[in-house]
Write an enzyme that holds these catalytic residues in place. Structure first.
Site, mmCIF file in Angstrom:
data_model
loop_
_atom_site.group_PDB
_atom_site.id
_atom_site.type_symbol
_atom_site.label_atom_id
_atom_site.label_comp_id
_atom_site.label_asym_id
_atom_site.label_seq_id
_atom_site.Cartn_x
_atom_site.Cartn_y
_atom_site.Cartn_z
ATOM 1 N N ARG A 89 0.827 -1.556 -0.138
ATOM 2 C CA ARG A 89 -0.016 0.263 0.028
ATOM 3 C C ARG A 89 0.424 1.322 0.292
ATOM 4 N NH1 ARG A 89 -3.245 3.187 4.069
ATOM 5 N NH2 ARG A 89 -5.246 3.686 2.665
ATOM 6 N N ALA A 128 -7.573 7.554 -0.430
ATOM 7 C CA ALA A 128 -6.889 6.161 -0.498
ATOM 8 C C ALA A 128 -7.988 5.415 0.757
ATOM 9 C CB ALA A 128 -5.620 6.261 -0.253
ATOM 10 N N SER A 129 -9.157 5.110 0.131
ATOM 11 C CA SER A 129 -10.110 4.271 0.940
ATOM 12 C C SER A 129 -9.305 3.765 2.312
ATOM 13 C CB SER A 129 -11.233 3.361 0.641
ATOM 14 O OG SER A 129 -12.040 3.785 -0.648
ATOM 15 N N GLN A 130 -9.913 3.612 3.981
ATOM 16 C CA GLN A 130 -9.848 2.565 5.124
ATOM 17 C C GLN A 130 -9.496 1.193 4.021
ATOM 18 O OE1 GLN A 130 -12.574 3.720 8.754
ATOM 19 N NE2 GLN A 130 -11.159 2.907 9.535
#
Length: 411
Positions: A54, A87-89
């Site tokens: 990530r 950036a999504s959780q």
């Protein structure tokens, strides 16, 4: 000087190795936490999240932040104070990918590329025999996502600059479609480009709620198979909520949808009128979610919407931001709660407060829906989506009419 160059290169190599080691440890810890809290289960999604780095997609944030279970703003500067891209959780990413149930070799369409991390996960899930097409409307987002995908080893992901509502007919049909922005409607292209029996996972917005719904295509319609609470940046280009102030100082604003027959002028000043509290007798424990109460309201009350107030005004007596309300003519009632002690046990009782000519009646009606929720707190609503104007009549639910679809919600 040559020796200094070699020493510098050696230090850089050691630094890169240490960073990769730290990233791997942080990634293992993050995935472990997601599993421990029930967001993720052993299987393909877990393996993909253990594999995809990530931090490569978030080069401007510290490693600890890249592997924290939190949203990261990657492109600020959107309208209304919202970012252009995030950036999504990770917990939401995990839940939606579990809902999507991607299988190797499938064709997947993603709406909303963002930094590219989710597209990389999809590539892991589809494997070399599958394909991933990702759409985003912002050129800068596409450029940075493409670079990160190449660096992370996912150059085969196809990133296209386009309004996501149009889909990608040139690469359809798709076995899976996942939407990483918050639409208020389902554009026809998504249904048309989804293969029969295919699955669409979308964080749909309606009646003040946002819920990730997994739909499966059945003929001309879609039917839900799973749902989960979530939040996303609103999708550009689709009709959203209407808003109007409830008081002369614009302190509180009513937010509702275009299909609702709500007369905002009739409600102006309603919060200054006499109010009546009703209590349901339903209690919740500390930390227990009562999101299902809002779902019950939305399934039973045509006037379910929300009131927005400044976040600092969290007094127990008034409506709060993201609290559901129900409107009926010139009457409004909002969800509320109070702390109670009975038999030495401290708890929280749920209820409603009504304003306007029929405030007591509407508040009691909402308490009835709270009791329905309290009787079966794990019950999940079923959603069906049909082309606009084609939904069948329902006896125990709501038909929510949007521009492109009729959304039927029942318990």
């Amino acid at each position: 000087m040559p020796g200094l160059g070699r020493a510098t290169a050696t230090r850089q190599t050691r630094y890169n190795s240490t960073m990769q080691l730290n990233a791997a440890e942080l990634r293992r810890h993050l995935v472990g936490q997601l599993v421990a809290h029930g967001y993720l289960h052993a299987g393909p999604v877990e393996r993909a999240m253990r594999t995809v780095p990530r931090h490569v997609f978030l080069p401007k944030v510290p490693l600890e932040q890249a592997y924290a279970n939190e949203v990261v703003i990657t492109e600020p500067g959107g309208t209304g104070g919202l970012p252009l891209s995030t950036a999504s959780q990770p917990s939401i990413v995990a839940v939606m990918l579990e809902q999507l149930a991607v299988e190797p070799g499938q064709r997947v369409l993603e709406i909303g590329t963002g930094p590219g991390y989710n597209a990389a996960l999809l590539a892991e899930l589809t494997g070399p025999a599958g394909s991933v097409t990702s759409l985003d409307i912002y050129p800068d987002v596409i450029t940075s996502a493409e670079a990160a995908l190449v660096e992370a080893g996912y150059a085969d992901v196809r990133v296209v600059g386009r309004d996501g509502a149009l889909g990608a007919a040139e690469h359809a049909p798709f076995d899976r479609i996942v939407v990483a922005v918050g639409p208020t409607d389902l554009p026809p292209a998504w249904h048309q480009q989804l293969a029969p029996g295919g699955r669409l996972v979308v964080p749909l917005r309606w009646r003040g709620l946002t819920r990730s719904i997994a739909f499966v295509r059945h003929g001309a319609g879609l039917r839900s198979v799973a749902g989960a609470m979530c939040g996303f940046i609103p999708m550009v280009g689709l009709d959203g909520e209407r808003t109007a102030p409830l008081d002369p100082d614009n302190y509180a604003s009513l937010c509702w949808e275009p299909d609702q027959a709500i007369d905002a002028a009739a409600l102006r000043g309603v919060l200054d009128r006499r109010h009546t509290a009703a209590w349901s007798g339903v209690h919740v424990e500390p930390g227990e979610s009562f999101e299902g109460v809002w779902l019950r309201f939305a399934a039973a009350e045509p006037g379910t919407c929300r009131v927005a107030v400044p976040s600092e005004s969290n007094g127990a007596a008034g409506p709060r931001i993201r609290n559901p309300v129900a409107v009926d003519g010139a009457t409004l009632a909002h969800f509320s709660w109070r702390h109670t002690e009975a038999g030495g046990h401290r708890g929280t009782e749920l209820g409603a407060i009504g304003y306007g000519p029929d405030g007591a009646e509407l508040a009691e009606r909402l308490c009835g829906h709270i009791r329905d929720w309290g009787a079966d707190r794990s019950a999940e609503p079923v959603f069906a989506a049909y082309p606009a104007g084609t939904a069948p009549a329902v006896l125990n639910g709501q038909v929510i009419r949007k521009r492109h679809i009729d959304l039927v919600m029942t318990f």
